[in-house]
Design a protein around this motif. Sequence first.
Motif: not given
Length: 426
Positions: A221-228
Amino acid sequence: MRIKIAHHVSTIAESPTLAMDARAKAMKAAGRNIINLSAGEPDFDTPENVREAGIDAIQRGFTRYCPAAGIVELRSAVARELKNEKGLSYDAGCIAIANGAKQAIYLTLQSLLNPGDEVLIQVPYWVSYPEMVRSLGGKPVLVPAKSSESGFSLDVGGFAKRLSDRTKVIIINTPNNPTGCVYNRGELSALADVLFGAGGSKSGRNKRRRRFFPCVISDEVYEKLTYARLAQDIPAGAAAPAPHVSIATLSDIARENTVVVSGVSKTYAMTGWRIGYAAGPKLIVQTIVNLLGQSTSGSCSISQKAAVAALEGDQSLVEARRRTFDERRRYAVTRLRAMKGVECTEPLGAFYVFPSFKAILGRKHASSNVRSTEELARILLEKKEVATVPGEAFGAPGFLRLSYAAAMETIKAGLDRLEDLLGSLR
Ligand code: PLP
């Protein structure tokens, strides 16, 4: 007459995250100056094009029962999304729309579990997994994640050790709630090897050839919320974010034995619209659809039209919001790391930080001893009016989950108050 609740659901606990959020909201409504860092939902509004699609559905009278599996338009939009984002091809019969990812997970479990079947769940876990499994007569088998110093990543050896002929399902969640850990391709490949490949199990229990593979529920569900990864000299959003990898993409066998669950709640700030989906083997999806048809029926018609607009519309707002989350994440991690007695692993996904307070446990606040993070969260709420969720709720005492799905000033004020409280401990 004495009412008796069914055995398998009589011990089901209230969701601690929803409970904390409700408590914080009630205190706020009663006039307290509460800073709520407990929420599991974006603080943003649903995008305007999505709201308009919902209004349009109402105006056009698209307000009747929908097919149990969901409207074709939405299932096709989900199929396109899975193809474009993950390279996964599913036909419409392999996708079911549900009332949120939560229901999609529950119905998948309901489709698979017989009483006593084991479900491997990594700890810290999202609060609902073990309760869902128990409510269906299954047995949660907890697999500790790697240490917080190792970023809470997958302990593949731990899964191998606990895998047995009784293992029916494995639930994985990446990006992870509550830790923010994003599993990388290598870790997921190693897990897939253990589950489906020659890797097998290191424990004697599973030496025999399995007649059935366990089924993976991959909660994305959080697939689009990733960070460097945080680097002082690189501004927020400038480096490529950690890639989200779905275990279903790793091999045919992984795909054939995985149900991918996701939805629009987190990516499009649509938590109240209740739209999620399950994509996977036809037999499981058909069972999910039958369960939907005999229980809740198809999801809300208006929400489904809105979800189509979300998935098919302009995606630039998603990226803009991700960058905003990233700025808040960087701020929260930097602040927490500067607090004495607090250790904060950098989360690379979702919108939570999950710092350790183990070093301060046992200290005193006024006359009370802060023996646990449950106690710390209680004092923080009562005395400093900051709502967080104690790690105990996720099977991980010693930690607090703080959500950065809140305005920067709110996060700043919440962390100021936390620092104040920690400074007052003796
Ligand atoms: N899975 C995880 C890990 C979550 O954190 C949540 C919501 O908090 C869900 C699933 C449920 O999402 P939905 O709103 O689509 O039911």
